[in-house]
Design an enzyme around this catalytic site. Structure first.
Site, PDB file in Angstrom:
ATOM      1  N   CYS A  74      43.123  48.267  34.554  1.00  0.00           N
ATOM      2  CA  CYS A  74      44.121  47.199  34.398  1.00  0.00           C
ATOM      3  C   CYS A  74      44.962  47.170  33.359  1.00  0.00           C
ATOM      4  O   CYS A  74      45.966  46.352  33.158  1.00  0.00           O
ATOM      5  CB  CYS A  74      43.100  45.904  34.383  1.00  0.00           C
ATOM      6  N   HIS A 123      47.455  40.252  30.968  1.00  0.00           N
ATOM      7  CA  HIS A 123      46.551  40.841  32.196  1.00  0.00           C
ATOM      8  C   HIS A 123      46.043  39.531  32.897  1.00  0.00           C
ATOM      9  O   HIS A 123      45.285  38.801  32.131  1.00  0.00           O
ATOM     10  CB  HIS A 123      45.529  41.811  31.872  1.00  0.00           C
ATOM     11  N   ASN A 147      43.364  39.071  40.342  1.00  0.00           N
ATOM     12  CA  ASN A 147      43.297  40.068  39.543  1.00  0.00           C
ATOM     13  C   ASN A 147      43.825  41.191  40.336  1.00  0.00           C
ATOM     14  O   ASN A 147      43.123  41.846  41.109  1.00  0.00           O
ATOM     15  CB  ASN A 147      42.065  40.510  38.687  1.00  0.00           C
TER      16      ASN A 147
END
Length: 330
Positions: free
Chosen positions: A118, A257, A287
């Site tokens: 990520c 994020h 996500n």
């Protein structure tokens, strides 16, 4: 910790792509032991996008790249480097960057993948900046793309409700119009690698005919990931501000994020930034791992939240464990 500083670098174009197919929490209720209320209260996510059958991470990256090139006013043939962040590549070999290069009609560019999970986009900014420092004539296409819904265990409601597919892209050059990359910091701790894993590599190989085990899919220790994510995202954000003589008051917008609303809120609290200066869109996309931050940048620009003249703080964390922060002045 690695840092890039005092190197002129412009992020000239931004693009993002999300698949047409949308999977809402109510859709998940039909085949996962969960509810919209359970997902929303724990994560803030209401829906996520899913790649169609036959559509892969390279396809999403290519679409995002086309938009980024158009935004930068550039043609594919001007690109000298294609670097791609992903933890869900089309193949182990060839790398996805080469596939994107071919789909864009680029010939002869340096092309490679890297995996910082990520944190991929911020890691990619650091690499792109280093390339431009070594080769001022370089024109770097950075893509971040994920096909995470292909690697989810739909029987595990603690992970399958979190992730979606998508891609983001940017063009980085030494000069020209665009956002100034003021600074970027990246760090990692491999001792925490077991907290978030996707198997299927040489550690957990699979032969034809083998049953697919749980270790082939995303596995995560959510409680520990939360703790380390909040601590490290906040700390590296404070570090990148301090080394540039800035405080959070000098930042107009924070783009973290998009993993979990609770994580985002906790990081905001630690940084002392009001919620209205933290951009959140995970309720729409879930996500998307490496694609999360560039997708959020493109979305914030499209919605008029991110405007010229604003200084933006990017903050990321991901499997590895990796984390990073960057300052962009639009």
């Amino acid at each position: 910790m690695t840092a890039s500083r005092d190197i002129a670098c412009r992020v000239r174009g931004f693009g993002a792509y999300t698949p047409v197919d949308v999977l809402t929490n109510f859709d998940l209720e039909k085949f996962v032991e969960t509810t919209d209320e359970w997902i929303t209260t724990r994560t803030g996510i209401r829906q996520r996008h899913r790649l169609a059958e036959g559509q892969n991470a390279s396809d999403a990256a290519t679409e995002a790249a086309r938009l980024a090139l158009a935004d930068a006013g550039m043609e594919p043939g001007e690109i000298t480097h294609v670097i791609n962040a992903t933890c869900t590549p089309d193949y182990l070999c060839p790398n996805t960057a080469c596939l994107v290069e071919a789909k864009l009609g680029i010939m002869g560019a340096m092309a490679f993948d890297f995996n910082a999970a990520c944190s991929g986009y911020v890691y990619g900014l650091s690499m792109a900046r280093a390339i431009v420092a070594a080769q001022p004539e370089a024109r770097v296409l950075l893509t971040a793309t994920e096909a995470l819904t292909r690697r989810l265990n739909w029987a595990d409601r603690t992970t399958c409700v979190l992730f979606g597919d998508g891609a983001g892209a940017s063009v980085i050059t030494a000069e020209g119009e665009g956002a100034l990359l003021e600074d970027v910091l990246c760090a990692s701790d491999g001792n925490l690698g077991g907290l978030l894993t996707i198997g299927g590599g040489t550690h957990t190989p699979y032969a034809k005919g083998d049953p697919v085990g749980e270790d082939f899919f995303v596995q995560m220790n959510g409680r520990d990931v939360f703790k380390h994510a909040v601590r490290n995202m906040a700390a590296i954000s404070q570090d990148v501000l301090a080394r540039n003589g800035l405080t959070i008051d000098d930042v107009a917008l924070v783009i973290p994020h998009q993993a979990n609303l609770r994580i985002i809120e906790a990081v905001g609290d630690r940084l002392g930034v009001p919620a209205e200066r933290v951009f959140v869109n995970l309720h729409e996309f879930g996500n998307t791992s490496a694609a999360s931050v560039p997708l959020a940048i493109a979305d914030a620009r499209a919605k008029g939240v991110l405007r010229p003249g604003m200084r933006v703080l990017l903050a990321t964390f991901g499997g590895g464990f990796t984390w990073g922060a960057a300052l962009l002045h639009f």
